[in-house]
Design a protein around this motif. Structure first.
Motif, PDB file in Angstrom:
ATOM      1  N   LEU A  45       0.834  -1.207   0.000  1.00  0.00           N
ATOM      2  CA  LEU A  45       0.000   0.000   0.000  1.00  0.00           C
ATOM      3  C   LEU A  45       0.866   1.253   0.000  1.00  0.00           C
ATOM      4  O   LEU A  45       0.617   2.205  -0.757  1.00  0.00           O
ATOM      5  CB  LEU A  45      -0.911  -0.022   1.229  1.00  0.00           C
ATOM      6  N   LEU A  46       1.906   1.267   0.825  1.00  0.00           N
ATOM      7  CA  LEU A  46       2.806   2.416   0.890  1.00  0.00           C
ATOM      8  C   LEU A  46       3.593   2.592  -0.411  1.00  0.00           C
ATOM      9  O   LEU A  46       3.860   3.718  -0.836  1.00  0.00           O
ATOM     10  CB  LEU A  46       3.761   2.256   2.075  1.00  0.00           C
ATOM     11  N   VAL A  47       3.955   1.482  -1.056  1.00  0.00           N
ATOM     12  CA  VAL A  47       4.643   1.562  -2.348  1.00  0.00           C
ATOM     13  C   VAL A  47       3.725   2.163  -3.402  1.00  0.00           C
ATOM     14  O   VAL A  47       4.137   3.007  -4.207  1.00  0.00           O
ATOM     15  CB  VAL A  47       5.126   0.163  -2.786  1.00  0.00           C
ATOM     16  N   ASP A  48       2.454   1.764  -3.402  1.00  0.00           N
ATOM     17  CA  ASP A  48       1.492   2.265  -4.384  1.00  0.00           C
ATOM     18  C   ASP A  48       1.309   3.778  -4.302  1.00  0.00           C
ATOM     19  O   ASP A  48       1.093   4.446  -5.324  1.00  0.00           O
ATOM     20  CB  ASP A  48       0.134   1.589  -4.181  1.00  0.00           C
ATOM     21  N   LEU A  49       1.352   4.328  -3.092  1.00  0.00           N
ATOM     22  CA  LEU A  49       1.110   5.757  -2.916  1.00  0.00           C
ATOM     23  C   LEU A  49       2.121   6.608  -3.678  1.00  0.00           C
ATOM     24  O   LEU A  49       1.813   7.730  -4.106  1.00  0.00           O
ATOM     25  CB  LEU A  49       1.152   6.120  -1.425  1.00  0.00           C
ATOM     26  N   VAL A  50       3.319   6.083  -3.862  1.00  0.00           N
ATOM     27  CA  VAL A  50       4.348   6.798  -4.630  1.00  0.00           C
ATOM     28  C   VAL A  50       4.439   6.248  -6.051  1.00  0.00           C
ATOM     29  O   VAL A  50       4.705   6.989  -7.000  1.00  0.00           O
ATOM     30  CB  VAL A  50       5.722   6.677  -3.925  1.00  0.00           C
ATOM     31  N   GLY A  51       4.174   4.959  -6.212  1.00  0.00           N
ATOM     32  CA  GLY A  51       4.319   4.317  -7.513  1.00  0.00           C
ATOM     33  C   GLY A  51       3.361   4.833  -8.563  1.00  0.00           C
ATOM     34  O   GLY A  51       3.724   4.955  -9.743  1.00  0.00           O
ATOM     35  N   PRO A 108       1.831   8.009  -9.076  1.00  0.00           N
ATOM     36  CA  PRO A 108       2.243   9.251  -9.747  1.00  0.00           C
ATOM     37  C   PRO A 108       3.579   9.137 -10.482  1.00  0.00           C
ATOM     38  O   PRO A 108       3.755   9.739 -11.540  1.00  0.00           O
ATOM     39  CB  PRO A 108       2.316  10.275  -8.604  1.00  0.00           C
ATOM     40  N   LEU A 109       4.521   8.356  -9.932  1.00  0.00           N
ATOM     41  CA  LEU A 109       5.818   8.226 -10.588  1.00  0.00           C
ATOM     42  C   LEU A 109       5.686   7.518 -11.931  1.00  0.00           C
ATOM     43  O   LEU A 109       6.323   7.910 -12.915  1.00  0.00           O
ATOM     44  CB  LEU A 109       6.797   7.460  -9.697  1.00  0.00           C
ATOM     45  N   ALA A 110       4.843   6.505 -12.003  1.00  0.00           N
ATOM     46  CA  ALA A 110       4.655   5.770 -13.254  1.00  0.00           C
ATOM     47  C   ALA A 110       4.079   6.675 -14.339  1.00  0.00           C
ATOM     48  O   ALA A 110       4.539   6.677 -15.487  1.00  0.00           O
ATOM     49  CB  ALA A 110       3.749   4.565 -13.022  1.00  0.00           C
ATOM     50  N   PHE A 111       3.079   7.468 -13.997  1.00  0.00           N
ATOM     51  CA  PHE A 111       2.456   8.360 -14.988  1.00  0.00           C
ATOM     52  C   PHE A 111       3.441   9.425 -15.469  1.00  0.00           C
ATOM     53  O   PHE A 111       3.528   9.705 -16.662  1.00  0.00           O
ATOM     54  CB  PHE A 111       1.201   9.013 -14.410  1.00  0.00           C
ATOM     55  N   THR A 112       4.194  10.015 -14.540  1.00  0.00           N
ATOM     56  CA  THR A 112       5.137  11.064 -14.933  1.00  0.00           C
ATOM     57  C   THR A 112       6.350  10.509 -15.668  1.00  0.00           C
ATOM     58  O   THR A 112       7.063  11.255 -16.335  1.00  0.00           O
ATOM     59  CB  THR A 112       5.616  11.868 -13.704  1.00  0.00           C
ATOM     60  N   SER A 113       6.587   9.190 -15.562  1.00  0.00           N
ATOM     61  CA  SER A 113       7.711   8.559 -16.257  1.00  0.00           C
ATOM     62  C   SER A 113       7.340   8.090 -17.657  1.00  0.00           C
ATOM     63  O   SER A 113       8.192   7.609 -18.394  1.00  0.00           O
ATOM     64  CB  SER A 113       8.233   7.358 -15.452  1.00  0.00           C
ATOM     65  N   GLY A 114       6.071   8.207 -18.011  1.00  0.00           N
ATOM     66  CA  GLY A 114       5.635   7.749 -19.327  1.00  0.00           C
ATOM     67  C   GLY A 114       5.221   6.294 -19.365  1.00  0.00           C
ATOM     68  O   GLY A 114       4.992   5.737 -20.441  1.00  0.00           O
ATOM     69  N   LEU A 115       5.104   5.668 -18.193  1.00  0.00           N
ATOM     70  CA  LEU A 115       4.641   4.280 -18.113  1.00  0.00           C
ATOM     71  C   LEU A 115       3.188   4.294 -17.642  1.00  0.00           C
ATOM     72  O   LEU A 115       2.859   3.944 -16.514  1.00  0.00           O
ATOM     73  CB  LEU A 115       5.518   3.466 -17.163  1.00  0.00           C
ATOM     74  N   ALA A 116       2.315   4.718 -18.552  1.00  0.00           N
ATOM     75  CA  ALA A 116       0.916   4.927 -18.187  1.00  0.00           C
ATOM     76  C   ALA A 116       0.231   3.648 -17.750  1.00  0.00           C
ATOM     77  O   ALA A 116      -0.595   3.656 -16.828  1.00  0.00           O
ATOM     78  CB  ALA A 116       0.162   5.547 -19.371  1.00  0.00           C
ATOM     79  N   PHE A 117       0.558   2.539 -18.400  1.00  0.00           N
ATOM     80  CA  PHE A 117      -0.101   1.289 -18.029  1.00  0.00           C
ATOM     81  C   PHE A 117       0.301   0.870 -16.626  1.00  0.00           C
ATOM     82  O   PHE A 117      -0.511   0.325 -15.877  1.00  0.00           O
ATOM     83  CB  PHE A 117       0.226   0.185 -19.039  1.00  0.00           C
ATOM     84  N   SER A 118       1.559   1.137 -16.257  1.00  0.00           N
ATOM     85  CA  SER A 118       1.995   0.855 -14.887  1.00  0.00           C
ATOM     86  C   SER A 118       1.155   1.647 -13.891  1.00  0.00           C
ATOM     87  O   SER A 118       0.721   1.125 -12.859  1.00  0.00           O
ATOM     88  CB  SER A 118       3.476   1.220 -14.709  1.00  0.00           C
ATOM     89  N   GLY A 119       0.932   2.931 -14.201  1.00  0.00           N
ATOM     90  CA  GLY A 119       0.128   3.768 -13.323  1.00  0.00           C
ATOM     91  C   GLY A 119      -1.291   3.256 -13.181  1.00  0.00           C
ATOM     92  O   GLY A 119      -1.854   3.214 -12.079  1.00  0.00           O
TER      93      GLY A 119
END
Length: 217
Positions: A164-170, A172-183
């Motif tokens: 859960l704690l990983v998701d809270l940062v993961g 926004p980071l995925a979307f801003t990194s260009g990995l939209a599907f990850s987000g």
């Protein structure tokens, strides 16, 4: 076209976001692995192993070294966790994986390891900026994923809190990194994490409840 080139090619575009094959396939398999973990199925580990192999290509394509390192750790810990669950498969009365809450000592070790690991990895990424464009968020996810998988391998309910704690940062980071599907998948992870947390929590309480001996029908 090589297999690696194909994995890092664009699968489709949605809402202005370019979806890579590696991002889509790797995270879909990772989502399956999380669902299998909720069901306490030993197949969660080979699924995590396959997801890690594919996502190495995805993170390398957007220059997130922490993401690459995280997936390499996922591969290594998946092999270890697979072995751990094979050895402890019959610990629960119903023949499935036994789950429990961590002791305070175990919680302290997990939290301390996460804090020190994040400082060490974040410091490394800060000293070498070419390794990651978002050093502290990348380090946080890198170490948090390791902590979550170690807790999962030991059958600890805290595994879900770590995810859960990983998701809270993961997300926004995925979307801003260009990995939209990850987000997008991280958002689904959140729902599965909450569901899995409830299931493991209830099972750990049921396992801890003392059996009544000599009770009449």
């Amino acid at each position: 076209m090589s297999a690696l080139s194909w994995l890092n090619s664009e699968a489709f575009t949605a809402f202005g976001q370019h979806i890579l094959w590696s991002d889509m396939i790797g995270n879909s398999v990772g989502l399956l692995a999380l669902a299998l973990g909720w069901r306490r199925s030993i197949w969660t580990w080979p699924a995590q192993l396959a997801s890690g192999v594919i996502l190495v290509a995805a993170y390398a394509s957007v220059h997130l070294s922490g993401g690459v390192g995280k997936q390499l750790l996922v591969i290594g810990v998946a092999l270890w966790g697979w072995r751990q669950w094979q050895r402890g498969k019959q610990q629960a009365q119903d023949g499935t994986i036994a789950v429990r809450f961590a002791t305070w000592r175990e919680r302290g070790l997990l939290f301390g390891g996460a804090a020190l690991g994040t400082l060490a990895v974040g410091g490394l990424f800060t000293l070498f900026p070419t390794l990651s464009w978002s050093p502290w968020a990348d380090a946080y996810i890198f170490v948090g994923t390791l902590v979550a998988m170690v807790a999962q391998a030991r059958g600890l309910v805290e595994f879900w809190f770590a995810w859960l704690l990983v998701d809270l940062v993961g997300v926004p980071l995925a979307f801003t990194s260009g990995l939209a599907f990850s987000g997008f998948v991280y958002v689904i992870y959140l729902a599965l994490v909450l569901w899995g947390m409830r299931d493991w929590w209830l099972r750990s309480r049921a396992a801890a409840a003392p059996a009544l001996e000599g009770a009449t029908a």
